[in-house]
Design an enzyme around this catalytic site. Structure first.
Site, PDB file in Angstrom:
ATOM      1  N   CYS A  12      -5.946   1.933   5.844  1.00  0.00           N
ATOM      2  CA  CYS A  12      -6.638   0.713   6.266  1.00  0.00           C
ATOM      3  C   CYS A  12      -6.055   0.244   7.603  1.00  0.00           C
ATOM      4  O   CYS A  12      -5.096   0.827   8.125  1.00  0.00           O
ATOM      5  CB  CYS A  12      -6.488  -0.379   5.197  1.00  0.00           C
ATOM      6  SG  CYS A  12      -4.814  -1.032   5.076  1.00  0.00           S
ATOM      7  N   GLU A  26       1.055   3.873   1.840  1.00  0.00           N
ATOM      8  CA  GLU A  26       1.582   4.245   3.153  1.00  0.00           C
ATOM      9  C   GLU A  26       2.744   3.344   3.554  1.00  0.00           C
ATOM     10  O   GLU A  26       3.761   3.815   4.080  1.00  0.00           O
ATOM     11  CB  GLU A  26       0.479   4.167   4.220  1.00  0.00           C
ATOM     12  CG  GLU A  26      -0.699   5.080   3.971  1.00  0.00           C
ATOM     13  CD  GLU A  26      -1.841   4.437   3.188  1.00  0.00           C
ATOM     14  OE1 GLU A  26      -2.978   4.911   3.322  1.00  0.00           O
ATOM     15  OE2 GLU A  26      -1.591   3.463   2.431  1.00  0.00           O
ATOM     16  N   HIS A  69       0.861  -1.182   0.000  1.00  0.00           N
ATOM     17  CA  HIS A  69       0.000   0.000   0.000  1.00  0.00           C
ATOM     18  C   HIS A  69       0.902   1.238   0.000  1.00  0.00           C
ATOM     19  O   HIS A  69       2.056   1.189   0.437  1.00  0.00           O
ATOM     20  CB  HIS A  69      -0.882   0.018   1.242  1.00  0.00           C
ATOM     21  CG  HIS A  69      -1.924  -1.054   1.253  1.00  0.00           C
ATOM     22  ND1 HIS A  69      -3.018  -0.993   2.079  1.00  0.00           N
ATOM     23  CD2 HIS A  69      -2.042  -2.209   0.556  1.00  0.00           C
ATOM     24  CE1 HIS A  69      -3.775  -2.069   1.890  1.00  0.00           C
ATOM     25  NE2 HIS A  69      -3.197  -2.822   0.970  1.00  0.00           N
ATOM     26  N   CYS A 111      -2.318  -0.509   7.462  1.00  0.00           N
ATOM     27  CA  CYS A 111      -1.494   0.695   7.380  1.00  0.00           C
ATOM     28  C   CYS A 111      -1.492   1.478   8.685  1.00  0.00           C
ATOM     29  O   CYS A 111      -0.445   1.983   9.101  1.00  0.00           O
ATOM     30  CB  CYS A 111      -1.949   1.562   6.211  1.00  0.00           C
ATOM     31  SG  CYS A 111      -1.583   0.824   4.610  1.00  0.00           S
TER      32      CYS A 111
END
Length: 150
Positions: A84, A56, A54, A87
Protein backbone atom coordinates in the site's frame (compact mmCIF):
# COMPACT_ATOMS: atom_id res chain seq x y z
CA UNK A 1 18.58 -15.42 -6.29
CA UNK A 2 15.72 -17.88 -5.99
CA UNK A 3 12.81 -15.44 -6.23
CA UNK A 4 10.08 -18.08 -5.99
CA UNK A 5 11.69 -19.67 -2.92
CA UNK A 6 11.56 -16.38 -1.02
CA UNK A 7 8.01 -15.63 -2.15
CA UNK A 8 6.97 -19.04 -0.81
CA UNK A 9 8.38 -18.04 2.58
CA UNK A 10 6.27 -14.84 2.39
CA UNK A 11 3.22 -16.99 1.59
CA UNK A 12 3.97 -19.09 4.70
CA UNK A 13 4.13 -15.87 6.75
CA UNK A 14 0.69 -14.92 5.41
CA UNK A 15 -0.65 -18.25 6.66
CA UNK A 16 0.71 -17.49 10.14
CA UNK A 17 -0.93 -14.08 9.99
CA UNK A 18 -4.36 -15.63 9.48
CA UNK A 19 -3.76 -18.19 12.24
CA UNK A 20 -3.29 -15.21 14.57
CA UNK A 21 -6.50 -13.52 13.39
CA UNK A 22 -5.00 -11.03 10.93
CA UNK A 23 -5.26 -10.55 7.15
CA UNK A 24 -3.16 -12.90 4.99
CA UNK A 25 -0.18 -10.77 4.05
CA UNK A 26 3.39 -11.93 4.52
CA UNK A 27 6.77 -10.35 3.83
CA UNK A 28 10.41 -11.43 3.81
CA UNK A 29 13.59 -9.35 3.59
CA UNK A 30 16.62 -10.98 1.98
CA UNK A 31 20.25 -9.83 2.03
CA UNK A 32 21.27 -9.37 -1.62
CA UNK A 33 24.88 -10.37 -0.96
CA UNK A 34 24.46 -13.49 1.17
CA UNK A 35 21.00 -14.44 -0.17
CA UNK A 36 19.95 -15.15 3.43
CA UNK A 37 16.71 -14.09 5.06
CA UNK A 38 17.25 -11.12 7.39
CA UNK A 39 13.70 -10.86 8.65
CA UNK A 40 10.16 -12.04 8.17
CA UNK A 41 6.92 -10.32 8.97
CA UNK A 42 3.21 -10.70 8.56
CA UNK A 43 0.18 -8.55 9.10
CA UNK A 44 -0.32 -7.96 12.83
CA UNK A 45 -2.83 -5.12 12.83
CA UNK A 46 -5.46 -6.95 14.88
CA UNK A 47 -3.18 -8.76 17.32
CA UNK A 48 -1.01 -5.68 17.98
CA UNK A 49 -3.89 -3.17 17.90
CA UNK A 50 -1.76 -1.20 15.46
CA UNK A 51 -3.07 -0.01 12.08
CA UNK A 52 0.51 0.39 10.83
CA UNK A 53 1.52 -3.22 11.57
CA UNK A 54 1.40 -4.34 7.94
CA UNK A 55 3.59 -7.31 7.01
CA UNK A 56 6.08 -5.15 5.13
CA UNK A 57 6.42 -2.67 8.00
CA UNK A 58 6.91 -5.48 10.52
CA UNK A 59 9.67 -7.03 8.36
CA UNK A 60 11.35 -3.63 7.79
CA UNK A 61 11.34 -2.84 11.53
CA UNK A 62 12.95 -6.20 12.33
CA UNK A 63 15.61 -5.85 9.61
CA UNK A 64 16.47 -2.28 10.65
CA UNK A 65 16.91 -3.38 14.27
CA UNK A 66 19.08 -6.29 13.18
CA UNK A 67 21.24 -4.04 11.01
CA UNK A 68 21.12 -1.19 13.57
CA UNK A 69 20.29 1.18 10.75
CA UNK A 70 17.31 3.03 9.32
CA UNK A 71 18.55 2.15 5.84
CA UNK A 72 18.52 -1.22 4.09
CA UNK A 73 20.34 -0.55 0.80
CA UNK A 74 21.46 -4.14 0.11
CA UNK A 75 18.24 -6.09 0.51
CA UNK A 76 15.21 -7.28 -1.41
CA UNK A 77 11.72 -7.27 0.04
CA UNK A 78 9.25 -9.99 -0.96
CA UNK A 79 5.57 -9.54 -0.15
CA UNK A 80 2.48 -11.50 -1.09
CA UNK A 81 0.46 -8.41 -1.97
CA UNK A 82 1.41 -5.15 -3.67
CA UNK A 83 2.46 -2.75 -0.91
CA UNK A 84 0.00 0.00 0.00
CA UNK A 85 1.02 3.66 -0.09
CA UNK A 86 2.18 3.58 3.55
CA UNK A 87 4.33 0.52 2.94
CA UNK A 88 5.85 1.75 -0.32
CA UNK A 89 6.76 4.98 1.50
CA UNK A 90 8.53 2.95 4.21
CA UNK A 91 10.29 0.91 1.53
CA UNK A 92 11.51 4.11 -0.11
CA UNK A 93 12.51 5.71 3.23
CA UNK A 94 14.52 2.64 4.20
CA UNK A 95 16.21 2.65 0.77
CA UNK A 96 15.31 -0.91 -0.16
CA UNK A 97 16.40 -1.28 -3.82
CA UNK A 98 14.45 -4.40 -4.83
CA UNK A 99 10.75 -5.17 -4.32
CA UNK A 100 8.99 -8.35 -5.40
CA UNK A 101 5.26 -8.77 -4.87
CA UNK A 102 2.72 -11.45 -5.68
CA UNK A 103 -0.72 -10.05 -6.45
CA UNK A 104 -1.45 -6.45 -7.38
CA UNK A 105 -4.03 -4.29 -5.65
CA UNK A 106 -5.87 -3.90 -8.97
CA UNK A 107 -6.15 -7.67 -9.48
CA UNK A 108 -7.48 -8.09 -5.96
CA UNK A 109 -10.12 -5.44 -6.66
CA UNK A 110 -10.93 -7.14 -9.97
CA UNK A 111 -11.47 -10.36 -7.98
CA UNK A 112 -14.05 -8.83 -5.67
CA UNK A 113 -11.94 -7.45 -2.83
CA UNK A 114 -13.16 -4.14 -1.44
CA UNK A 115 -9.89 -2.22 -1.29
CA UNK A 116 -8.83 1.38 -1.74
CA UNK A 117 -7.30 1.77 -5.22
CA UNK A 118 -3.83 3.31 -5.23
CA UNK A 119 -1.07 4.10 -7.68
CA UNK A 120 2.44 3.67 -6.31
CA UNK A 121 4.12 4.60 -9.58
CA UNK A 122 3.62 8.34 -8.94
CA UNK A 123 5.08 8.10 -5.45
CA UNK A 124 8.03 6.02 -6.63
CA UNK A 125 8.51 8.27 -9.69
CA UNK A 126 8.73 11.39 -7.53
CA UNK A 127 11.20 9.85 -5.10
CA UNK A 128 14.88 10.71 -5.16
CA UNK A 129 15.56 7.04 -4.47
CA UNK A 130 15.30 4.33 -7.11
CA UNK A 131 13.55 1.04 -6.47
CA UNK A 132 13.17 -1.86 -8.89
CA UNK A 133 9.67 -3.29 -8.63
CA UNK A 134 8.79 -6.77 -9.88
CA UNK A 135 5.12 -7.75 -9.65
CA UNK A 136 3.35 -11.00 -10.38
CA UNK A 137 5.73 -13.36 -8.56
CA UNK A 138 3.71 -16.53 -7.84
CA UNK A 139 0.70 -14.34 -8.57
CA UNK A 140 -1.80 -17.18 -8.88
CA UNK A 141 -0.71 -18.76 -5.60
CA UNK A 142 -0.97 -15.41 -3.84
CA UNK A 143 -4.42 -14.78 -5.30
CA UNK A 144 -5.66 -18.27 -4.40
CA UNK A 145 -4.42 -17.77 -0.84
CA UNK A 146 -6.22 -14.45 -0.50
CA UNK A 147 -9.44 -15.92 -1.93
CA UNK A 148 -9.21 -18.94 0.37
CA UNK A 149 -8.48 -16.88 3.46
CA UNK A 150 -10.78 -13.93 2.73
Amino acid sequence: MDIEKFMKVAIEEAEMSVAEGNKPIGAVIVDLETKEILSKGHNMQVTEHDPTAHGEIVAIRKACKQKESTYLPNVALFTTTEPCTMCISAILKSKIPQLYFGISNKKLIDNGFRLIPFNNSKLVGNSSYTINIHGGVLEQECLEQRLRLK
